[in-house]
Design an enzyme around this catalytic site. Structure first.
Site, PDB file in Angstrom:
ATOM      1  CD  GLN A 196      -3.087   0.967   2.092  1.00 54.98           C
ATOM      2  OE1 GLN A 196      -3.187  -0.005   2.813  1.00 54.98           O
ATOM      3  NE2 GLN A 196      -3.939   1.951   2.131  1.00 54.98           N
ATOM      4  CG  PHE A 197       1.284   3.817  -3.589  1.00 57.75           C
ATOM      5  CD1 PHE A 197       1.203   5.197  -3.734  1.00 57.75           C
ATOM      6  CD2 PHE A 197       0.334   3.019  -4.211  1.00 57.75           C
ATOM      7  CE1 PHE A 197       0.196   5.763  -4.487  1.00 57.75           C
ATOM      8  CE2 PHE A 197      -0.676   3.579  -4.963  1.00 57.75           C
ATOM      9  CZ  PHE A 197      -0.752   4.951  -5.101  1.00 57.75           C
ATOM     10  CB  THR A 198      -2.127   5.288  -0.155  1.00 60.66           C
ATOM     11  OG1 THR A 198      -2.611   4.136   0.536  1.00 60.66           O
ATOM     12  CG2 THR A 198      -2.504   5.211  -1.630  1.00 60.66           C
TER      13      THR A 198
END
Length: 148
Positions: free
Chosen positions: A78-80
């Site tokens: 999850q890059f967010t």
């Protein structure tokens, strides 16, 4: 490296209407990387997560780790997690590690987790995923290697 851990009764991740990862009792890990992350951060998070005494014992106290309860891990990239929300209304993700490096680090993290003997299911790196889970507690813990 940032990891959001959620203790769960059960969880699954779906891509294109197909369940690709599923666990019962255990933890869901939302995993993000930034520039400068590497083996030291991966080993640190693996150690902290697998040893975390966040499951209840016979007395109802959080005193057991995931192995003691026979739990499993569902790890989802999850890059967010590296969103910068300081300015405006649209988050910036420039602090997130470049996709190719992040993918390698994610795979290394999953390998490191599996080497502990704990069953590990995964999402699909870079895919649009739907994660369904039943929180247990709820217990949510954030690991950030910049705040050791």
């Amino acid at each position: 490296m940032r990891v959001v851990l959620q203790r769960v009764k059960r969880a699954q991740v779906t891509v294109n209407k197909t369940v690709i990862g599923k666990i019962g009792t255990g933890v869901v890990l939302l995993v993000g990387f930034t520039d400068g992350d590497g083996p030291a951060e991966i080993e640190y998070c693996t150690r902290k997560i697998t040893r975390a005494r966040i499951f209840t014992d016979a007395d109802g106290k959080m005193n057991q780790n995931i192995q003691a309860v026979g739990g499993a891990i569902l790890a989802v990239s999850q890059f967010t997690l590296y969103a910068n929300t300081r300015r405006g209304n649209r988050p910036s993700f420039t602090a997130a590690e470049e996709a190719e490096k992040a993918h390698r680090h994610y795979e290394q993290f999953v390998t490191c987790l599996r080497e502990t003997g704990i069953p590990v299911a995964t999402g699909q790196f870079g895919a649009d995923m739907q994660v369904d889970l039943v929180n247990d507690g709820p217990v949510t813990i954030i690991y950030d290697t910049n705040n050791k």
